[in-house]
Design an enzyme around this catalytic site. Structure first.
Site, PDB file in Angstrom:
ATOM      1  N   CYS A 107      -3.605 -21.507   4.129  1.00 24.93           N
ATOM      2  CA  CYS A 107      -2.304 -22.134   3.928  1.00 24.93           C
ATOM      3  C   CYS A 107      -1.764 -22.752   5.215  1.00 24.93           C
ATOM      4  CB  CYS A 107      -1.302 -21.125   3.368  1.00 24.93           C
ATOM      5  SG  CYS A 107      -1.069 -19.666   4.410  1.00 24.93           S
ATOM      6  N   ARG A 149      -3.974 -23.775   8.018  1.00 25.17           N
ATOM      7  CA  ARG A 149      -4.923 -24.574   8.778  1.00 25.17           C
ATOM      8  C   ARG A 149      -6.131 -24.959   7.927  1.00 25.17           C
ATOM      9  NH1 ARG A 149      -6.035 -22.868  13.628  1.00 25.17           N
ATOM     10  NH2 ARG A 149      -4.270 -21.439  13.756  1.00 25.17           N
ATOM     11  N   SER A 174      -2.462 -18.225  15.565  1.00 29.19           N
ATOM     12  CA  SER A 174      -1.727 -18.195  14.300  1.00 29.19           C
ATOM     13  C   SER A 174      -0.230 -18.399  14.514  1.00 29.19           C
ATOM     14  CB  SER A 174      -1.943 -16.850  13.599  1.00 29.19           C
ATOM     15  OG  SER A 174      -3.310 -16.659  13.279  1.00 29.19           O
ATOM     16  N   GLY A 193      17.702 -10.082  -4.662  1.00 28.12           N
ATOM     17  CA  GLY A 193      17.374 -11.470  -4.378  1.00 28.12           C
ATOM     18  C   GLY A 193      15.970 -11.775  -4.861  1.00 28.12           C
ATOM     19  N   GLY A 220      14.260 -14.891  -3.710  1.00 35.31           N
ATOM     20  CA  GLY A 220      13.778 -16.041  -2.951  1.00 35.31           C
ATOM     21  C   GLY A 220      12.567 -15.698  -2.108  1.00 35.31           C
ATOM     22  N   GLU A 221      12.261 -16.591  -1.154  1.00 38.29           N
ATOM     23  CA  GLU A 221      11.061 -16.436  -0.328  1.00 38.29           C
ATOM     24  C   GLU A 221      11.103 -15.168   0.521  1.00 38.29           C
ATOM     25  OE1 GLU A 221       8.634 -18.825   3.229  1.00 38.29           O
ATOM     26  OE2 GLU A 221      10.423 -19.715   2.297  1.00 38.29           O
ATOM     27  N   SER A 269      12.766 -12.465  -0.027  1.00 37.93           N
ATOM     28  CA  SER A 269      12.651 -11.303  -0.911  1.00 37.93           C
ATOM     29  C   SER A 269      11.205 -11.072  -1.306  1.00 37.93           C
ATOM     30  CB  SER A 269      13.503 -11.511  -2.162  1.00 37.93           C
ATOM     31  OG  SER A 269      14.876 -11.542  -1.827  1.00 37.93           O
TER      32      SER A 269
END
EC number: 1.2.1.70
Length: 443
Positions: free
Chosen positions: A50, A52, A109, A189, A191-192, A194
């Site tokens: 995701c 590289r 990274s 929540g 979202g991302e 969470s």
């Protein structure tokens, strides 16, 4: 033969571009084969994650190899070659080995020292190996790199300190409870952040997890995706009475968890401690919660302090790992240099043993009356003479391997002893010539 690494990563392209230049998992094998059939490529491994997409290749010429790899990427993803050039880093020879070592050990990274890349690169190598797109160099180099990364992780603390807010949240819970295996966690929540917190909880062996969100359907989708429970936000107060860990990350304009809510569960609450972790901005949890004596309440600033301290620790470990890489480069170069020497030494030994065998045949003809024991003694001593005579030449051949003019000196060495040694890459050269002939017939 030359080693080249071409990389699209977080430094060269934003996430929108990286998404467009990423191979799907089921396409990697075919991509390796397609690249291997490209002009100038003798070995190749493709790594695509995701964050590289990288091509590692052994090429017969640097400039030609670089062009055809970039052209391959352009064709694969619908870009012009010039566009691909603007979003790639190119590493060659020692710099390419250094890059590979940094990537596999997590030094390159986005999250410094993350260990997932080690498994991803190992899988990429195995897939390429299964498709026969690796050979003499990469079968050795990638195993060396994987071993290096494993040792680096085992001997340093680079992966032991949380450097993301969601990971730090779970690490704080561990500091309170120790193991989290039998703890109950609530995530407020969907979202991302969470989801990242959820993944870190699952990674810490927490199985009793419930997700709450104002839009219940979002909570349900996230829960189904990771096979955990969900519940309406209106049930949050009731679940607090039995919870151990609460991680909240919503976009609410008012507090989601308040003093009043905790006062209501003070009597029925069974758990000894309650860890409240607020990673929302603005905050979801009312500051200075005082309703329960064993409530631990952390906000983003607390987590950031932990993350910053841990990042400093990781950087120290990363620096220690980086100091080891030059030796790995030297080891690799020594091994590659020996590749040219081994066939020469083998050819020298074979010629010497042929002479010894012919000599024994001559002795058998001229001294037919030798007993089996006498023949063995003569054979042993003639072999001993040969081994002693070869000792210094072989030592000299090995020393030549580290010389800047090793190719010229090895050629002279072969002329002196009147031997011919096939270069270890002769087979790859023949394949390259066949590929070039095939390509030119169509271009």
């Amino acid at each position: 033969m030359h080693f080249i690494a071409i990389s699209v990563n977080h430094r060269t392209a934003d996430v929108a571009l990286r998404e467009k230049v990423a191979f799907k998992e089921d396409a990697i094998r075919l991509a390796n084969v397609d690249l291997f059939e490209t002009k100038s490529i003798l070995e190749n491994v493709i790594l695509s994650t995701c964050n590289r997409t990288e091509v590692y290749a052994i090429v017969d010429q640097i400039h030609t190899g670089r062009y055809y790899i970039q052209r391959f990427l352009a064709r694969a993803f619908g870009f012009d070659v010039e566009e691909i050039k603007t979003m790639t880093e190119v590493h060659v020879e020692d710099d390419a080995v250094n890059h590979l070592m940094r990537v596999v050990s997590g030094l390159d990274s986005i999250v410094l020292g993350e260990t997932q890349i080690l498994g991803q690169l190992r899988d990429a190598f195995f897939k390429a190996q299964e498709e026969d797109t690796t050979g003499t160099i990469f079968n050795h180099l990638f195993k060396q790199a994987i071993t290096f990364a494993k040792k680096a992780h085992n001997e340093t603390d680079i992966a032991d300190n949380a450097v993301s807010v969601s990971y730090a949240a779970v690490e704080l819970a561990k500091k309170v409870f120790g193991k989290l295996t039998h703890k109950k966690a609530l995530i407020v929540g969907a979202g991302e952040m969470s989801e990242l917190s959820l993944l870190n909880l699952i990674g810490a062996d927490v199985s009793d997890i419930t997700i709450f969100n104002r839009t219940e359907s979002k909570a349900q989708r996230l829960a189904e995706k990771h096979q955990v429970a969900s519940a309406p936000i209106s049930d949050l107060a009731a679940h607090l009475s039995s919870a151990d860990i609460v991680i909240s990350s919503t976009s609410a304009e008012s507090y989601v968890i308040t003093n009043q809510m905790l006062e209501q569960i003070e009597a029925p609450r069974k758990a000894d401690s309650l860890v409240l972790i607020d990673i929302a901005v603005p905050r979801d949890i009312e500051p200075n919660i005082t309703a329960l004596p064993d409530v631990f309440n952390y906000d983003v600033d607390d987590l950031k302090g932990l993350v910053d301290a841990n990042l400093r620790e990781r950087q120290l470990a990363a620096d220690a790992i980086a100091e080891r890489i030059p030796q790995e480069i030297t080891n690799h170069n020594d091994w590659v240099n020996m590749l040219g020497v081994v066939p020469v030494i083998r050819a020298l030994r074979e010629k010497a043993m042929t002479i010894q065998s012919e000599t024994m045949d001559s002795i058998d003809r001229k001294l037919p009356g030798l007993s089996e024991h006498e023949r063995k003694v003569v054979s042993k001593h003639t072999k001993s003479i040969i081994n002693q005579m070869l000792k210094d030449p072989i030592k000299q051949a090995k020393e030549i391997s580290t010389d800047k003019k090793s190719n010229e000196k090895l050629e002279l060495f072969q002329n002196i002893f009147d031997i011919e040694a096939e270069h270890p890459y002769e087979e790859q050269r023949r394949k390259s010539a066949e590929k070039l002939s095939h390509i030119l017939s169509f271009e």
